[in-house]
Write a protein that holds these residues in place. Structure first.
Motif, PDB file in Angstrom:
ATOM      1  N   ASP A 178       0.715  -1.214  -0.118  1.00 45.63           N
ATOM      2  CA  ASP A 178       0.053   0.120  -0.133  1.00 45.63           C
ATOM      3  C   ASP A 178       0.801   1.383  -0.255  1.00 45.63           C
ATOM      4  OD1 ASP A 178      -2.120  -1.416  -0.022  1.00 45.63           O
ATOM      5  OD2 ASP A 178      -2.466  -1.389   2.046  1.00 45.63           O
ATOM      6  N   VAL A 179       0.225   2.192  -0.707  1.00 46.90           N
ATOM      7  CA  VAL A 179       0.985   3.468  -0.748  1.00 46.90           C
ATOM      8  C   VAL A 179      -0.094   4.798  -0.393  1.00 46.90           C
ATOM      9  CG1 VAL A 179       2.387   5.117  -2.240  1.00 46.90           C
ATOM     10  CG2 VAL A 179       2.683   2.813  -2.489  1.00 46.90           C
ATOM     11  N   THR A 180       0.297   5.484   0.557  1.00 44.14           N
ATOM     12  CA  THR A 180      -0.478   6.849   0.830  1.00 44.14           C
ATOM     13  C   THR A 180       0.282   8.035   0.459  1.00 44.14           C
ATOM     14  OG1 THR A 180      -1.647   5.707   2.658  1.00 44.14           O
ATOM     15  CG2 THR A 180      -1.468   8.188   2.551  1.00 44.14           C
TER      16      THR A 180
ATOM     17  N   PHE B 276       0.707   9.876 -10.492  1.00 42.92           N
ATOM     18  CA  PHE B 276      -0.192   9.114  -9.547  1.00 42.92           C
ATOM     19  C   PHE B 276      -1.023   8.070 -10.044  1.00 42.92           C
ATOM     20  CE2 PHE B 276      -1.186  13.339  -6.855  1.00 42.92           C
ATOM     21  CZ  PHE B 276      -0.110  13.438  -6.453  1.00 42.92           C
TER      22      PHE B 276
ATOM     23  N   LEU C 240       1.479   5.122 -10.934  1.00 41.26           N
ATOM     24  CA  LEU C 240       1.576   4.545  -9.733  1.00 41.26           C
ATOM     25  C   LEU C 240       0.459   3.509  -9.091  1.00 41.26           C
ATOM     26  CD1 LEU C 240       3.536   4.025  -7.155  1.00 41.26           C
ATOM     27  CD2 LEU C 240       2.710   5.882  -6.069  1.00 41.26           C
ATOM     28  N   HIS C 241      -0.547   4.035  -9.170  1.00 39.81           N
ATOM     29  CA  HIS C 241      -1.823   3.493  -8.825  1.00 39.81           C
ATOM     30  C   HIS C 241      -2.037   2.314  -9.605  1.00 39.81           C
ATOM     31  CE1 HIS C 241      -5.904   2.691  -7.967  1.00 39.81           C
ATOM     32  NE2 HIS C 241      -6.407   3.046  -8.987  1.00 39.81           N
TER      33      HIS C 241
ATOM     34  N   VAL D 207       0.509  -0.444  -8.300  1.00 39.16           N
ATOM     35  CA  VAL D 207       0.222  -0.778  -6.799  1.00 39.16           C
ATOM     36  C   VAL D 207      -0.950  -1.775  -7.194  1.00 39.16           C
ATOM     37  CG1 VAL D 207      -0.255  -0.195  -4.754  1.00 39.16           C
ATOM     38  CG2 VAL D 207       1.465   1.009  -6.007  1.00 39.16           C
ATOM     39  N   SER D 208      -2.109  -1.358  -7.903  1.00 42.01           N
ATOM     40  CA  SER D 208      -3.249  -2.223  -7.704  1.00 42.01           C
ATOM     41  C   SER D 208      -2.964  -3.575  -8.663  1.00 42.01           C
ATOM     42  CB  SER D 208      -4.412  -1.325  -8.096  1.00 42.01           C
ATOM     43  OG  SER D 208      -4.229  -0.728  -9.271  1.00 42.01           O
TER      44      SER D 208
ATOM     45  N   THR E 157      -3.643   2.295  -3.415  1.00 41.01           N
ATOM     46  CA  THR E 157      -2.919   3.653  -3.576  1.00 41.01           C
ATOM     47  C   THR E 157      -4.015   4.512  -2.925  1.00 41.01           C
ATOM     48  OG1 THR E 157      -1.698   3.172  -5.259  1.00 41.01           O
ATOM     49  CG2 THR E 157      -1.902   5.286  -4.890  1.00 41.01           C
ATOM     50  N   THR E 158      -3.787   5.484  -1.959  1.00 43.14           N
ATOM     51  CA  THR E 158      -4.903   6.525  -1.398  1.00 43.14           C
ATOM     52  C   THR E 158      -4.196   7.816  -1.542  1.00 43.14           C
ATOM     53  OG1 THR E 158      -5.412   4.712  -0.106  1.00 43.14           O
ATOM     54  CG2 THR E 158      -6.178   6.934   0.560  1.00 43.14           C
TER      55      THR E 158
ATOM     56  N   ILE F 165      -8.517   6.953  -7.902  1.00 39.04           N
ATOM     57  CA  ILE F 165      -7.677   6.852  -6.915  1.00 39.04           C
ATOM     58  C   ILE F 165      -8.452   7.230  -5.759  1.00 39.04           C
ATOM     59  CG2 ILE F 165      -5.597   7.143  -5.201  1.00 39.04           C
ATOM     60  CD1 ILE F 165      -4.105   7.756  -8.148  1.00 39.04           C
TER      61      ILE F 165
END
Length: 123
Positions: free
Chosen positions: A60-62, A79, A82-83, A86-87, A93-94, A115
């Motif tokens: 997970d990435v915030t 963003f 990256l989303h 990561v997903s 990603t949040t 996101i």
């Protein structure tokens, strides 16, 4: 837990500087903090961080935008990339802390429909 890039704990001062990016371990992965005006001119700073986070564990990435005053379309594109990465590996990603012009930029681009944006208190 330093994945090879500068973290908030590596640099004791400078949180109020414009155009900064920091990364630090968080309970479920990593928290990326954008400070000041972050745009294409700073891509050499944020692209390596986002690239390393794409392969980092935990998943997970915030992205904390509470100290960001401006972001441009190049940052929004990063963003989304990256989303997707990561997903694709099962992580989340949040975005958090966006307000004012930063929140408006995210909303106008429709990134908040891709996101999740959550209040800082939930991250």
């Amino acid at each position: 837990m330093n994945p090879g890039f500068q973290t908030a704990t590596d640099e004791p001062a400078g949180w109020d500087n414009a155009g900064q990016i920091r990364c630090e371990p968080a309970w479920s992965g990593y928290r990326v903090i954008l400070v000041g005006e972050v745009d294409l001119t700073l891509a050499d700073r944020w692209e390596p961080v986002f690239a390393m986070l794409a392969d980092a564990d935990p998943a997970d990435v915030t992205i904390d935008l509470s100290a960001a005053t401006f972001i441009d379309s190049s940052v929004l594109g990063a963003f989304v990339r990256l989303h997707r990465t990561v997903s694709g590996r099962g992580g989340e990603t949040t975005l958090t802390g966006a307000d004012g012009p930063v929140a408006r930029t995210i909303s106008l681009a429709g990134i908040d429909r891709v996101i999740p944006m959550v209040p800082v208190s939930e991250t």
